[in-house]
Design a protein around this motif. Structure first.
Motif, PDB file in Angstrom:
ATOM      1  N   PRO A  53      36.774  26.391  46.731  1.00 17.31           N
ATOM      2  CA  PRO A  53      36.646  27.236  48.002  1.00 17.31           C
ATOM      3  C   PRO A  53      36.633  28.605  47.418  1.00 17.31           C
ATOM      4  O   PRO A  53      36.902  29.566  48.514  1.00 17.31           O
ATOM      5  N   TRP A  54      36.987  29.057  46.090  1.00 19.37           N
ATOM      6  CA  TRP A  54      37.054  30.244  45.908  1.00 19.37           C
ATOM      7  C   TRP A  54      35.988  30.619  44.923  1.00 19.37           C
ATOM      8  O   TRP A  54      35.166  29.935  44.126  1.00 19.37           O
ATOM      9  N   VAL A  55      35.901  31.729  44.482  1.00 17.01           N
ATOM     10  CA  VAL A  55      34.789  32.313  43.494  1.00 17.01           C
ATOM     11  C   VAL A  55      35.356  31.910  42.052  1.00 17.01           C
ATOM     12  O   VAL A  55      36.630  32.159  41.906  1.00 17.01           O
ATOM     13  N   GLN A  56      34.582  31.276  41.237  1.00 22.96           N
ATOM     14  CA  GLN A  56      35.006  31.159  39.745  1.00 22.96           C
ATOM     15  C   GLN A  56      34.320  32.099  38.842  1.00 22.96           C
ATOM     16  O   GLN A  56      33.132  32.390  39.035  1.00 22.96           O
ATOM     17  N   PHE A  57      35.251  32.531  37.849  1.00 25.69           N
ATOM     18  CA  PHE A  57      34.475  33.567  37.029  1.00 25.69           C
ATOM     19  C   PHE A  57      34.872  32.953  35.443  1.00 25.69           C
ATOM     20  O   PHE A  57      36.275  32.913  35.365  1.00 25.69           O
ATOM     21  N   SER A  58      33.970  32.295  35.067  1.00 24.63           N
ATOM     22  CA  SER A  58      34.219  31.712  33.676  1.00 24.63           C
ATOM     23  C   SER A  58      33.657  32.536  32.488  1.00 24.63           C
ATOM     24  O   SER A  58      32.687  32.833  32.468  1.00 24.63           O
ATOM     25  N   TYR A  59      34.663  32.972  31.650  1.00 20.07           N
ATOM     26  CA  TYR A  59      34.490  33.831  30.612  1.00 20.07           C
ATOM     27  C   TYR A  59      34.242  32.942  29.082  1.00 20.07           C
ATOM     28  O   TYR A  59      35.272  32.318  28.814  1.00 20.07           O
ATOM     29  N   ALA A  60      33.242  33.205  28.438  1.00 18.20           N
ATOM     30  CA  ALA A  60      33.084  32.575  27.266  1.00 18.20           C
ATOM     31  C   ALA A  60      33.857  33.333  26.000  1.00 18.20           C
ATOM     32  O   ALA A  60      32.979  34.356  25.488  1.00 18.20           O
ATOM     33  N   ILE A  61      35.017  33.076  25.559  1.00 17.95           N
ATOM     34  CA  ILE A  61      35.575  33.939  24.505  1.00 17.95           C
ATOM     35  C   ILE A  61      34.750  33.627  23.152  1.00 17.95           C
ATOM     36  O   ILE A  61      34.853  34.544  22.747  1.00 17.95           O
ATOM     37  N   SER A  62      34.469  32.419  22.979  1.00 20.60           N
ATOM     38  CA  SER A  62      33.504  32.198  21.785  1.00 20.60           C
ATOM     39  C   SER A  62      32.749  30.803  22.111  1.00 20.60           C
ATOM     40  O   SER A  62      33.016  30.339  23.174  1.00 20.60           O
ATOM     41  N   GLY A  63      31.825  30.495  21.637  1.00 18.89           N
ATOM     42  CA  GLY A  63      30.698  29.435  21.873  1.00 18.89           C
ATOM     43  C   GLY A  63      29.822  29.970  23.055  1.00 18.89           C
ATOM     44  O   GLY A  63      29.755  31.034  23.431  1.00 18.89           O
ATOM     45  N   ASP A  84      32.092  43.511  48.590  1.00 20.26           N
ATOM     46  CA  ASP A  84      30.659  43.764  48.133  1.00 20.26           C
ATOM     47  C   ASP A  84      30.280  42.828  46.842  1.00 20.26           C
ATOM     48  O   ASP A  84      29.591  43.237  45.943  1.00 20.26           O
ATOM     49  N   ALA A  85      31.243  41.972  46.762  1.00 21.12           N
ATOM     50  CA  ALA A  85      31.124  40.950  45.494  1.00 21.12           C
ATOM     51  C   ALA A  85      29.402  40.197  45.615  1.00 21.12           C
ATOM     52  O   ALA A  85      28.927  40.000  46.620  1.00 21.12           O
ATOM     53  N   PRO A  86      29.007  39.977  44.500  1.00 22.33           N
ATOM     54  CA  PRO A  86      27.686  39.269  44.370  1.00 22.33           C
ATOM     55  C   PRO A  86      27.759  37.715  44.930  1.00 22.33           C
ATOM     56  O   PRO A  86      28.934  37.085  44.855  1.00 22.33           O
ATOM     57  N   ALA A  87      26.846  37.561  45.712  1.00 20.45           N
ATOM     58  CA  ALA A  87      26.934  36.152  46.483  1.00 20.45           C
ATOM     59  C   ALA A  87      26.099  35.219  45.688  1.00 20.45           C
ATOM     60  O   ALA A  87      25.811  34.146  46.445  1.00 20.45           O
ATOM     61  N   THR A  88      25.414  35.525  44.549  1.00 27.05           N
ATOM     62  CA  THR A  88      24.581  34.417  44.099  1.00 27.05           C
ATOM     63  C   THR A  88      25.324  34.475  42.654  1.00 27.05           C
ATOM     64  O   THR A  88      25.873  35.146  42.106  1.00 27.05           O
ATOM     65  N   CYS A  89      25.023  33.107  42.055  1.00 24.70           N
ATOM     66  CA  CYS A  89      25.523  32.727  40.792  1.00 24.70           C
ATOM     67  C   CYS A  89      24.766  33.789  39.787  1.00 24.70           C
ATOM     68  O   CYS A  89      23.530  34.066  39.744  1.00 24.70           O
ATOM     69  N   LEU A 102      41.323  44.920  37.837  1.00 23.39           N
ATOM     70  CA  LEU A 102      40.712  43.664  37.297  1.00 23.39           C
ATOM     71  C   LEU A 102      39.514  43.288  38.233  1.00 23.39           C
ATOM     72  O   LEU A 102      38.483  43.100  37.895  1.00 23.39           O
ATOM     73  N   LEU A 103      40.061  43.221  39.505  1.00 23.88           N
ATOM     74  CA  LEU A 103      39.006  42.730  40.654  1.00 23.88           C
ATOM     75  C   LEU A 103      37.848  43.557  40.730  1.00 23.88           C
ATOM     76  O   LEU A 103      36.699  43.074  40.980  1.00 23.88           O
ATOM     77  N   ASP A 104      38.082  44.869  40.593  1.00 28.77           N
ATOM     78  CA  ASP A 104      37.026  45.851  40.699  1.00 28.77           C
ATOM     79  C   ASP A 104      35.994  45.693  39.586  1.00 28.77           C
ATOM     80  O   ASP A 104      34.937  45.920  39.627  1.00 28.77           O
ATOM     81  N   GLN A 105      36.494  45.512  38.422  1.00 35.52           N
ATOM     82  CA  GLN A 105      35.751  45.451  37.177  1.00 35.52           C
ATOM     83  C   GLN A 105      35.020  44.161  37.286  1.00 35.52           C
ATOM     84  O   GLN A 105      33.640  43.859  36.913  1.00 35.52           O
ATOM     85  N   LEU A 106      35.609  43.014  37.908  1.00 34.37           N
ATOM     86  CA  LEU A 106      34.995  41.838  37.799  1.00 34.37           C
ATOM     87  C   LEU A 106      33.668  41.915  38.733  1.00 34.37           C
ATOM     88  O   LEU A 106      32.690  41.192  38.548  1.00 34.37           O
ATOM     89  N   THR A 107      34.044  42.342  39.818  1.00 37.23           N
ATOM     90  CA  THR A 107      32.931  42.513  40.868  1.00 37.23           C
ATOM     91  C   THR A 107      31.896  43.359  40.610  1.00 37.23           C
ATOM     92  O   THR A 107      30.832  43.198  41.194  1.00 37.23           O
TER      93      THR A 107
END
Length: 258
Positions: free
Chosen positions: A38-48, A97-102, A138-143
């Motif tokens: 029910p929330w936005v997910q931001f998954s960051y690949a540190i490695s791999g 104004d965050a992205p609405a698509t993956c 952080l939120l500003d940079q993420l969006t």
């Protein structure tokens, strides 16, 4: 660790703060079933190499890239060996104004440090203090992280799905669209039109993007450029290097070094 995080998320009716995240990177885990949050997910690949699959396409995130997954989007996740992931969850109420698509986005050095610093904050950080101001930056940079275009769009037409399913299993196949048209008892012109209509790419460009994206996990696993080129259907090593450079702005040998 995995079950604890998943249990915490499933138990939550709302996030304790606008941004919620884990303090440590999670190792490789395949989530083979489609699910949503029910929330936005931001998954960051540190490695791999991290891959998120939705009905719209495949989203491939090499190191220092991340996948932005809007709330409610059904998806499944898979990773290459030794992948390390750090995920953040964001309340929709704070997104204007965050992205609405993956999409796959760049993790800049600044964003990387912000994610690291945020991971050291308590879950219920003080929103009225320096902790809250850090979370706001952080939120500003993420969006506003730039889209990297590392996405393979998927069609919905049943005939095209047969083609793309086979190509995803065997990216090195060299069958032409004309050959596929004969097998499916449809005109090549119809298939060509549908590919552009449903993916935004011609058949040739779609297959090239598939091959290049499939090359990323192999390169990350230290396969030689020659091995990767052949596995992805390139008879000429120079053609693979040229196509890779045009798409990613780097040679295959340099891509993971940067």
């Amino acid at each position: 660790m995995h079950s604890t995080l998943e249990q915490r998320l499933s138990d939550l009716k709302h996030l304790p703060r606008p941004i919620y995240g884990q303090t440590e990177a999670l190792p490789n885990k395949v989530i083979g079933y489609r699910h949503s949050h029910p929330w936005v997910q931001f998954s960051y690949a540190i490695s791999g190499v991290l891959e998120v699959q939705t009905a719209q396409g495949r989203f491939i995130a090499p190191p220092q890239r991340a996948v932005w997954i809007p709330a409610g989007i059904k998806h499944r996740v898979q990773c290459s060996l030794h992948t390390q992931i750090r995920s953040l969850y964001i309340d929709n109420k704070v997104l204007a104004d965050a992205p609405a698509t993956c999409r796959v986005v760049e993790v800049s050095p600044l964003l990387k440090e912000l994610i690291r610093a945020f991971g050291e904050l308590p879950v219920e950080y003080d929103e009225g203090s320096a902790e809250g101001r850090l979370a706001a930056v952080l939120l500003d940079q993420l969006t506003h992280a730039p889209d990297m275009g590392l996405m393979l769009p998927l069609p919905t037409d049943k005939r095209l799905l047969k083609i793309v399913a086979q190509l995803q299993k065997h990216p090195d196949t060299s069958d032409t669209l004309s050959q596929w048209a004969q097998r499916l008892h449809v005109s090549e012109k119809t298939l060509s039109r549908l590919f552009v209509q449903q993916t935004g790419l011609t058949f040739r460009l779609w297959r090239q993007r598939l091959r290049l994206l499939n090359a990323l996990p192999l390169l990350e696993q230290k396969h030689t450029v020659t091995e990767v080129a052949l596995a992805c259907g390139y008879e000429s090593i120079s053609a693979f290097i040229a196509a890779f450079g045009e798409h990613f702005g780097s040679t295959p040998g340099e891509f993971f070094k940067t």
